[in-house]
Enzyme design. Structure first.
Site, PDB file in Angstrom:
ATOM      1  N   ALA A  85       0.813  -1.218   0.000  1.00  0.00           N
ATOM      2  CA  ALA A  85       0.000   0.000   0.000  1.00  0.00           C
ATOM      3  C   ALA A  85       0.847   1.269   0.000  1.00  0.00           C
ATOM      4  O   ALA A  85       0.301   2.367   0.026  1.00  0.00           O
ATOM      5  CB  ALA A  85      -0.943  -0.015   1.202  1.00  0.00           C
TER       6      ALA A  85
ATOM      7  N   LEU B 179      12.060   3.151   0.927  1.00  0.00           N
ATOM      8  CA  LEU B 179      12.023   3.297  -0.532  1.00  0.00           C
ATOM      9  C   LEU B 179      11.337   2.117  -1.218  1.00  0.00           C
ATOM     10  O   LEU B 179      10.640   2.286  -2.217  1.00  0.00           O
ATOM     11  CB  LEU B 179      13.442   3.487  -1.078  1.00  0.00           C
ATOM     12  CG  LEU B 179      14.231   4.664  -0.469  1.00  0.00           C
ATOM     13  CD1 LEU B 179      15.599   4.778  -1.121  1.00  0.00           C
ATOM     14  CD2 LEU B 179      13.465   5.987  -0.583  1.00  0.00           C
TER      15      LEU B 179
ATOM     16  N   ASN C 281      10.540  -5.237  14.716  1.00  0.00           N
ATOM     17  CA  ASN C 281       9.905  -4.040  15.265  1.00  0.00           C
ATOM     18  C   ASN C 281       8.895  -4.353  16.368  1.00  0.00           C
ATOM     19  O   ASN C 281       8.193  -3.457  16.835  1.00  0.00           O
ATOM     20  CB  ASN C 281       9.177  -3.260  14.164  1.00  0.00           C
ATOM     21  CG  ASN C 281      10.086  -2.891  13.020  1.00  0.00           C
ATOM     22  OD1 ASN C 281       9.893  -3.332  11.899  1.00  0.00           O
ATOM     23  ND2 ASN C 281      11.097  -2.092  13.303  1.00  0.00           N
TER      24      ASN C 281
ATOM     25  N   GLU D  87      10.846   1.937  17.754  1.00  0.00           N
ATOM     26  CA  GLU D  87      10.659   0.933  16.695  1.00  0.00           C
ATOM     27  C   GLU D  87      11.296  -0.407  17.063  1.00  0.00           C
ATOM     28  O   GLU D  87      11.541  -1.257  16.208  1.00  0.00           O
ATOM     29  CB  GLU D  87      11.210   1.471  15.369  1.00  0.00           C
ATOM     30  CG  GLU D  87      10.571   2.802  14.942  1.00  0.00           C
ATOM     31  CD  GLU D  87       9.366   2.672  14.006  1.00  0.00           C
ATOM     32  OE1 GLU D  87       9.320   1.730  13.214  1.00  0.00           O
ATOM     33  OE2 GLU D  87       8.462   3.542  14.079  1.00  0.00           O
TER      34      GLU D  87
ATOM     35  N   HIS E  81      15.398   2.366   9.380  1.00  0.00           N
ATOM     36  CA  HIS E  81      15.782   1.718  10.640  1.00  0.00           C
ATOM     37  C   HIS E  81      17.287   1.470  10.569  1.00  0.00           C
ATOM     38  O   HIS E  81      17.824   1.202   9.477  1.00  0.00           O
ATOM     39  CB  HIS E  81      15.084   0.355  10.812  1.00  0.00           C
ATOM     40  CG  HIS E  81      13.616   0.438  11.075  1.00  0.00           C
ATOM     41  ND1 HIS E  81      12.694  -0.391  10.472  1.00  0.00           N
ATOM     42  CD2 HIS E  81      12.899   1.234  11.906  1.00  0.00           C
ATOM     43  CE1 HIS E  81      11.484  -0.106  10.903  1.00  0.00           C
ATOM     44  NE2 HIS E  81      11.572   0.875  11.769  1.00  0.00           N
TER      45      HIS E  81
ATOM     46  N   ASP F  16      18.786  -1.171  11.308  1.00  0.00           N
ATOM     47  CA  ASP F  16      19.117  -2.530  10.846  1.00  0.00           C
ATOM     48  C   ASP F  16      19.169  -2.647   9.324  1.00  0.00           C
ATOM     49  O   ASP F  16      19.386  -3.718   8.779  1.00  0.00           O
ATOM     50  CB  ASP F  16      18.206  -3.593  11.478  1.00  0.00           C
ATOM     51  CG  ASP F  16      16.758  -3.545  10.998  1.00  0.00           C
ATOM     52  OD1 ASP F  16      16.425  -2.703  10.139  1.00  0.00           O
ATOM     53  OD2 ASP F  16      15.951  -4.359  11.501  1.00  0.00           O
TER      54      ASP F  16
ATOM     55  N   CYS G  48      14.591  -8.137   9.307  1.00  0.00           N
ATOM     56  CA  CYS G  48      13.326  -7.511   9.731  1.00  0.00           C
ATOM     57  C   CYS G  48      12.319  -8.559  10.181  1.00  0.00           C
ATOM     58  O   CYS G  48      11.461  -8.285  11.020  1.00  0.00           O
ATOM     59  CB  CYS G  48      12.683  -6.753   8.573  1.00  0.00           C
ATOM     60  SG  CYS G  48      13.652  -5.393   7.952  1.00  0.00           S
TER      61      CYS G  48
HETATM   62  O1  SUG Z   1       7.878  -0.297   8.921  1.00  0.00           O
HETATM   63  N1  SUG Z   1       7.178  -1.715   5.787  1.00  0.00           N
HETATM   64  C1  SUG Z   1       7.827  -1.827   7.090  1.00  0.00           C
HETATM   65  C2  SUG Z   1       9.137  -2.523   6.955  1.00  0.00           C
HETATM   66  C3  SUG Z   1       9.764  -2.811   8.285  1.00  0.00           C
HETATM   67  C4  SUG Z   1      11.134  -3.342   8.165  1.00  0.00           C
HETATM   68  N2  SUG Z   1      11.648  -3.646   9.453  1.00  0.00           N
HETATM   69  C5  SUG Z   1      12.917  -3.472   9.831  1.00  0.00           C
HETATM   70  N3  SUG Z   1      13.754  -2.718   9.127  1.00  0.00           N
HETATM   71  N4  SUG Z   1      13.300  -3.995  10.918  1.00  0.00           N
HETATM   72  C6  SUG Z   1       8.020  -0.432   7.698  1.00  0.00           C
HETATM   73  O2  SUG Z   1       8.316   0.502   6.955  1.00  0.00           O
HETATM   74  C7  SUG Z   1       5.328  -1.201   4.319  1.00  0.00           C
HETATM   75  C8  SUG Z   1       3.830  -1.376   4.318  1.00  0.00           C
HETATM   76  C9  SUG Z   1       3.193  -0.912   3.044  1.00  0.00           C
HETATM   77  O3  SUG Z   1       3.652   0.047   2.427  1.00  0.00           O
HETATM   78  O4  SUG Z   1       2.155  -1.520   2.674  1.00  0.00           O
HETATM   79  C10 SUG Z   1       5.898  -1.341   5.722  1.00  0.00           C
HETATM   80  O5  SUG Z   1       5.237  -1.117   6.686  1.00  0.00           O
END
Ligand code: SUG
Length: 419
Positions: free
Chosen positions: A19, A26, A103, A165, A233, A235, A350
């Protein structure tokens, strides 16, 4: 007590979709509006769990949260929204973002804490509306998995005025998992093009709640350049395991000061820094080289579980080949396919929450062996939607099948309490 690292992976939920909800992420932005493949996504995640289990490592899992979250929409005064602004809120109510369990919480293992219990604080995730709704259900699940209060303390999220987070901005280093460690909290300074999701005050609150020794706790500023380049993040640009920190040169605001502080607190620390001249920050973020699982394998070697995207990028492969040919502490590189998660900005790291604990103290329903992975995969193959198009979000028939799929999973895993 047999303290080992257990990786708890989030099983990708049946409403997994793209979404474009995460500003500064990105991959999320560039895949927003694409069709998603929840069944393939969940099976890729289960294959990663199977892969790591086969390496001889302890593996756990967490169940997806209930979606669509009608209570979230109702609290916003929304029923079936029709206009474009509300479409994003509806997508938020359908998001499967709890799959990224890095997270879910910040974890301080027992050897680091004042009361010698393992402390977990759920992350409030307040920066992104679709993620801010996660923590009450997450904490309910953590209180079930880690219900043994002689060994665990599970805290509610810190107040929403400070963005937190979780483990994505926290690293632990130690001579070995079971030894007392140092804990590194990485925060961002607001004011840049993209949100700094981790606030320094949230990190400090978590450290206090966990009873950490201030002389073994570091608060490190993330580089503004990294956030600007899409490292939403820490990580995404650094990962630590036992005595090793694997990091991009541009991860921290003050790299030299950060490395010196780490070495002062943990003299055996080894820092493997990837220079921007070898792998640019843009390539590091595009390939997710650092969103890796750096694991201590049973034979004593360290292995790096990376996404196939990193293995396939020439600059990254060149650096990895040189690293393997050298005498460094990371001896094996293990690519895995988690493409469905990657397209939303979630790599191998993640998808997992690391907990150092004695597996015998964890609720066994959250621990996996090959047979239990097959059991979960059977439900996924049978009931997870094959494809979701953004226009499907909000359809009552899809809501019904998503809810039924999760209910069947909880039933199969004997986790009816989470229903
Ligand atoms: O929070 N993506 C998550 C990805 C999380 C990655 N986690 C770590 N780096 N630990 C976020 O940005 C995308 C959802 C969307 O666009 O539908 C999203 O939430």
């Amino acid at each position: 007590m047999r303290l080992v690292e257990i990786n708890f992976d989030g099983l990708v939920g049946p409403s997994h979709n793209y979404a474009g909800l995460s500003l500064g992420n990105l991959a999320s932005a560039s895949h927003g509006g694409d069709p998603s493949y929840p069944r393939a996504a969940a099976l890729q995640g289960l294959d990663k769990m199977r892969h790591n289990l086969a390496l001889g490592l302890a593996q756990g899992w967490l169940a997806p949260l209930p979606r669509p979250n009608h209570a979230f929409l109702a609290a916003l005064g929304l029923g079936e929204p029709a206009d474009a602004a509300e479409t994003r809120l509806r997508a938020a109510a359908w998001s499967a973002s709890s799959m990224w369990t890095a997270n879910a919480a910040t974890v301080s293992p027992a050897p680091d804490t004042a009361d010698r219990r393992c402390h977990l604080t759920a992350a409030n995730l307040v920066t992104m509306p679709h993620r801010a709704q996660e923590w009450p259900e997450t904490v309910r699940q953590l209180r079930l998995a880690f219900a043994d209060t002689a060994h665990f303390a599970v805290h509610d999220a810190v107040p929403a005025c400070f963005g937190d987070e979780g483990a994505a901005n926290h690293m632990r280093m130690a001579a070995s998992h079971a030894a007392p460690g140092i804990e590194l909290f990485v925060y961002g300074r607001p004011g840049g093009r993209f949100p700094a999701r981790q606030h320094e005050q949230a990190s400090r609150a978590v450290a206090r709640l966990h009873g950490l020794d201030p002389s073994r706790t570091l608060f490190i500023e993330q580089s503004a350049e990294a956030i600007e380049a899409g490292a939403f993040h820490n990580d995404v640009v650094a990962v630590a395991n036992e005595r090793v920190l694997f990091t991009h040169e541009s991860a921290f605001a003050d790299p030299a000061g950060t490395y010196a502080a780490i070495r002062a607190a943990l003299p055996e620390a080894e820092i493997v820094e990837v220079p921007a001249a070898a792998v640019s920050l843009a390539d590091a973020i595009r390939s997710y080289l650092f969103n890796a699982q750096l694991l201590s394998l049973p034979d004593g070697e360290m292995g790096l579980v990376i996404p196939t995207e990193a293995w396939d990028m020439p600059a990254v492969r060149g650096w990895l080949d040189a690293m393997l040919a050298s005498n460094g502490p990371i001896r094996r590189v293990l690519p895995v396919d988690v493409r469905q998660s990657m397209a939303n900005g979630g790599g191998p790291a993640c998808l997992r929450l690391r907990v150092v604990a004695d597996p015998a103290t964890v609720d066994p329903r959250f621990l996996l062996d090959a047979a239990r992975i097959d059991l979960l995969a059977g439900v996924v193959k049978h009931l997870w939607p094959e494809q979701i198009d953004p226009a499907d979000l909000g359809r009552e028939s899809l809501a019904h099948s998503v809810r039924a799929a999760r209910a069947a999973l909880l039933d199969a895993a004997s986790l009816g309490e989470l229903g």
